[in-house]
Design a protein around this motif. Structure first.
Motif, PDB file in Angstrom:
ATOM      1  N   GLU A  98       2.226   1.722  -3.481  1.00 38.53           N
ATOM      2  CA  GLU A  98       1.189   2.239  -4.374  1.00 38.53           C
ATOM      3  C   GLU A  98       0.950   3.728  -4.143  1.00 38.53           C
ATOM      4  N   LYS A  99       1.016   4.172  -2.899  1.00 40.14           N
ATOM      5  CA  LYS A  99       0.856   5.595  -2.601  1.00 40.14           C
ATOM      6  C   LYS A  99       1.969   6.408  -3.254  1.00 40.14           C
ATOM      7  N   LYS A 100       3.216   5.933  -3.100  1.00 44.92           N
ATOM      8  CA  LYS A 100       4.367   6.673  -3.624  1.00 44.92           C
ATOM      9  C   LYS A 100       4.364   6.760  -5.143  1.00 44.92           C
ATOM     10  N   ARG A 129      -5.217   1.833  -6.173  1.00 47.52           N
ATOM     11  CA  ARG A 129      -6.319   2.713  -5.778  1.00 47.52           C
ATOM     12  C   ARG A 129      -5.875   4.149  -5.553  1.00 47.52           C
ATOM     13  N   TYR A 130      -4.562   4.413  -5.651  1.00 53.40           N
ATOM     14  CA  TYR A 130      -4.044   5.763  -5.496  1.00 53.40           C
ATOM     15  C   TYR A 130      -3.751   6.406  -6.851  1.00 53.40           C
ATOM     16  N   LYS A 137      -4.086   8.658  -9.884  1.00 60.34           N
ATOM     17  CA  LYS A 137      -4.720   9.979  -9.988  1.00 60.34           C
ATOM     18  C   LYS A 137      -5.159  10.252 -11.400  1.00 60.34           C
ATOM     19  N   GLU A 193       1.736   6.237  -7.044  1.00 61.32           N
ATOM     20  CA  GLU A 193       0.379   6.607  -7.469  1.00 61.32           C
ATOM     21  C   GLU A 193      -0.187   5.602  -8.450  1.00 61.32           C
ATOM     22  N   GLU A 221       0.826  -1.200   0.000  1.00 59.86           N
ATOM     23  CA  GLU A 221       0.000   0.000   0.000  1.00 59.86           C
ATOM     24  C   GLU A 221       0.869   1.262   0.000  1.00 59.86           C
ATOM     25  N   GLU A 222       1.951   1.258   0.776  1.00 57.11           N
ATOM     26  CA  GLU A 222       2.862   2.396   0.802  1.00 57.11           C
ATOM     27  C   GLU A 222       3.516   2.607  -0.567  1.00 57.11           C
TER      28      GLU A 222
END
Length: 119
Positions: free
Chosen positions: A109-111, A116-117, A119, A113, A106-107
């Motif tokens: 994927e956030k970094k 589900r992150y 944009k 993007e 999840e971390e």
């Protein structure tokens, strides 16, 4: 090294799968059922199973047919308990490992993007 409170074991694979399936069918976690059985056994000072030794216990998958019985010794029981503890330790270790992996994914994927992150 296992975490405090964990245990593992080595059940007969057929028995373990039937027990898991039975518990799952009732919406229960088999580890919690085992814990409650242990508590009941301790509260009755082992009398919970008195008279049960040598009595055939039908398998949930057999329609009431008695299974053959075997005599168990104290060393067999200790071996069984050691195997149960090892199985539980492995199961809990795997759950903790997957939880860590999912958090790390999840971390990532956030970094970057993605997922589900996106944009």
């Amino acid at each position: 090294m296992a975490r405090a409170g964990a245990f593992s074991a080595n059940f007969d694979p057929v028995v373990l799968e039937e027990f898991r399936s039975f518990c799952m069918g009732r919406g229960e976690r088999y580890t919690k059922v085992l814990e409650q059985l242990a508590i009941a056994y301790l509260k009755t000072k082992g009398e919970l199973l008195s008279g049960a030794s040598g009595v055939p216990v039908p398998s949930p998958s057999t329609s009431g047919k008695p299974q053959s019985t075997t005599n168990t010794t104290a060393s067999d029981n200790q071996d069984l308990m050691r195997r149960v503890m090892r199985l539980e330790e492995n199961d809990e270790f795997n759950a903790e490992t997957f939880e860590t992996i999912f958090k790390r994914l999840e971390e990532v994927e956030k970094k970057v993007e993605t997922g589900r992150y996106l944009k």
